[in-house]
Design a protein around this motif. Structure first.
Motif, short mmCIF file in Angstrom:
data_model
loop_
_atom_site.label_atom_id
_atom_site.label_comp_id
_atom_site.label_asym_id
_atom_site.label_seq_id
_atom_site.Cartn_x
_atom_site.Cartn_y
_atom_site.Cartn_z
N GLU A 123 0.84 -1.21 0.00
CA GLU A 123 0.00 0.00 0.00
C GLU A 123 0.86 1.24 0.00
O GLU A 123 0.58 2.22 -0.71
N ALA A 124 1.93 1.25 0.77
CA ALA A 124 2.83 2.40 0.83
C ALA A 124 3.44 2.69 -0.53
O ALA A 124 3.70 3.85 -0.87
N GLY A 125 3.68 1.66 -1.32
CA GLY A 125 4.19 1.87 -2.67
C GLY A 125 3.23 2.70 -3.52
O GLY A 125 3.66 3.62 -4.23
N PHE A 126 1.95 2.42 -3.42
CA PHE A 126 0.95 3.22 -4.14
C PHE A 126 0.87 4.63 -3.56
O PHE A 126 0.81 5.61 -4.29
N ARG A 127 0.89 4.71 -2.24
CA ARG A 127 0.82 6.02 -1.59
C ARG A 127 2.02 6.88 -1.97
O ARG A 127 1.88 8.09 -2.25
N ASP A 128 3.20 6.28 -2.05
CA ASP A 128 4.40 7.01 -2.46
C ASP A 128 4.26 7.53 -3.90
O ASP A 128 4.65 8.67 -4.19
N LEU A 129 3.73 6.70 -4.77
CA LEU A 129 3.50 7.15 -6.15
C LEU A 129 2.57 8.36 -6.18
O LEU A 129 2.81 9.33 -6.91
N ILE A 130 1.53 8.29 -5.39
CA ILE A 130 0.55 9.39 -5.35
C ILE A 130 1.18 10.64 -4.75
O ILE A 130 1.02 11.75 -5.30
N ASN A 131 1.91 10.49 -3.66
CA ASN A 131 2.57 11.65 -3.05
C ASN A 131 3.57 12.29 -4.00
O ASN A 131 3.69 13.52 -4.06
N THR A 132 4.28 11.47 -4.77
CA THR A 132 5.22 12.00 -5.77
C THR A 132 4.47 12.80 -6.82
O THR A 132 4.91 13.89 -7.22
N GLY A 133 3.32 12.28 -7.26
CA GLY A 133 2.51 13.00 -8.24
C GLY A 133 1.95 14.29 -7.68
O GLY A 133 1.88 15.31 -8.39
N ILE A 134 1.57 14.30 -6.42
CA ILE A 134 1.08 15.53 -5.78
C ILE A 134 2.20 16.56 -5.72
O ILE A 134 2.02 17.73 -6.08
N ALA A 135 3.38 16.13 -5.28
CA ALA A 135 4.54 17.04 -5.15
C ALA A 135 4.94 17.61 -6.51
O ALA A 135 5.40 18.76 -6.58
N ALA A 136 4.74 16.84 -7.57
CA ALA A 136 5.10 17.30 -8.92
C ALA A 136 3.98 18.14 -9.55
O ALA A 136 4.13 18.60 -10.67
N GLY A 137 2.88 18.34 -8.81
CA GLY A 137 1.76 19.10 -9.34
C GLY A 137 0.94 18.34 -10.38
O GLY A 137 0.17 18.94 -11.12
N ARG A 138 1.08 17.02 -10.41
CA ARG A 138 0.38 16.20 -11.41
C ARG A 138 -0.91 15.60 -10.87
O ARG A 138 -1.78 15.22 -11.63
N PHE A 139 -1.02 15.48 -9.53
CA PHE A 139 -2.23 14.93 -8.91
C PHE A 139 -2.79 15.95 -7.94
O PHE A 139 -2.02 16.67 -7.28
N THR A 140 -4.10 16.00 -7.81
CA THR A 140 -4.73 17.01 -6.96
C THR A 140 -5.53 16.41 -5.81
O THR A 140 -6.29 17.13 -5.16
N VAL A 141 -5.37 15.16 -5.53
CA VAL A 141 -6.11 14.51 -4.46
C VAL A 141 -5.65 15.04 -3.10
O VAL A 141 -4.49 15.41 -2.93
N THR A 142 -6.56 15.08 -2.13
CA THR A 142 -6.21 15.63 -0.82
C THR A 142 -5.64 14.58 0.13
O THR A 142 -4.91 14.94 1.05
N SER A 143 -5.96 13.31 -0.06
CA SER A 143 -5.44 12.26 0.82
C SER A 143 -4.84 11.13 -0.02
O SER A 143 -5.56 10.33 -0.62
N ALA A 144 -3.51 11.09 -0.02
CA ALA A 144 -2.83 10.02 -0.76
C ALA A 144 -3.17 8.65 -0.17
O ALA A 144 -3.33 7.68 -0.91
N ARG A 145 -3.29 8.57 1.13
CA ARG A 145 -3.62 7.30 1.78
C ARG A 145 -5.00 6.81 1.34
O ARG A 145 -5.15 5.66 0.95
N MET A 146 -5.99 7.67 1.40
CA MET A 146 -7.33 7.26 1.02
C MET A 146 -7.39 6.90 -0.47
O MET A 146 -8.03 5.91 -0.86
N ALA A 147 -6.69 7.65 -1.29
CA ALA A 147 -6.66 7.35 -2.72
C ALA A 147 -6.00 6.00 -2.97
O ALA A 147 -6.47 5.21 -3.80
N SER A 148 -4.93 5.70 -2.25
CA SER A 148 -4.26 4.40 -2.43
C SER A 148 -5.19 3.27 -2.02
O SER A 148 -5.25 2.24 -2.70
N TYR A 149 -5.93 3.44 -0.93
CA TYR A 149 -6.89 2.41 -0.52
C TYR A 149 -7.96 2.20 -1.59
O TYR A 149 -8.34 1.07 -1.90
N ALA A 150 -8.45 3.29 -2.15
CA ALA A 150 -9.50 3.19 -3.17
C ALA A 150 -8.99 2.45 -4.41
O ALA A 150 -9.68 1.59 -4.97
#
Length: 189
Positions: A123-150
């Motif tokens: 799960e952390a692998g997915f969360r890390d991907l999402i956090n990287t995308g957020i930091a790069a301005g590519r993803f706009t989700v507010t919770s990387a953890r919740m998005a990874s679970y979904a």
């Protein structure tokens, strides 16, 4: 296939159809044509079989995840490819997914903690991907953890309904679920 592989496959089928608790070593032995006591020459215990199945599943998922994301540095493509690998695994390994989700409670310690630790790493692998995308301005989700679970839940659900001879091919499902994952994170194109 080796005798050990036959035994593991029979256990997987029986754990899926009858549940871990209702399956006996005699049942597993009968499924592969070995008398119960002789089965212990090939496997230590029913618990050992469950551990092998669940640990193997999680190790396979981790390896596929790593292989998928190692092919690019683009955050959007990495998430898409990781999601597609997750979906493909669940489409191809429905029994492992079923047992992995239903029988975690049947694992004894320290095996339960070990499998849960691997799941957390996955799960952390997915969360890390999402956090990287957020930091790069590519993803706009507010919770990387919740998005990874979904995203993980989406893929696990494929194991329930997908059939090779069904209306949708594995390629279509994997692509569409990759698109769903990108929508979940609010991917900016």
């Amino acid at each position: 296939m080796s005798r050990a592989d036959d035994i593991r496959a029979a256990a997987l089928e029986l754990f899926t159809s009858h549940g871990y608790g209702a399956t006996t070593m005699a049942d597993i032995g009968a499924a592969v044509g070995i008398r119960g006591p002789s089965l212990y020459k090939h496997v230590a215990s029913k618990q050992d079989l469950l551990v092998q199945i669940m640990t193997g599943t999680m190790q396979n998922l981790l390896a596929l995840h790593r292989a998928a994301i190692d092919t690019t540095n683009d955050p959007t493509e990495r998430l898409r490819r990781a999601t597609e690998a997750h979906v493909r695994y669940h489409a191809r390994h429905r029994l492992e997914a079923f047992v992995g989700n239903r029988e975690i409670r049947s694992l004894e310690e320290p095996h339960r903690s070990d499998v849960l630790a691997i799941r957390a790493q996955y799960e952390a692998g997915f969360r890390d991907l999402i956090n990287t995308g957020i930091a790069a301005g590519r993803f706009t989700v507010t919770s990387a953890r919740m998005a990874s679970y979904a995203i993980l839940d989406l893929g696990m659900g494929v194991a329930v309904w997908f059939r090779e001879d069904g209306e949708l091919t594995e390629d279509v499902v994997a692509w569409d679920y990759g698109e769903f994952a990108l929508r979940i994170v609010g991917a900016v194109t």
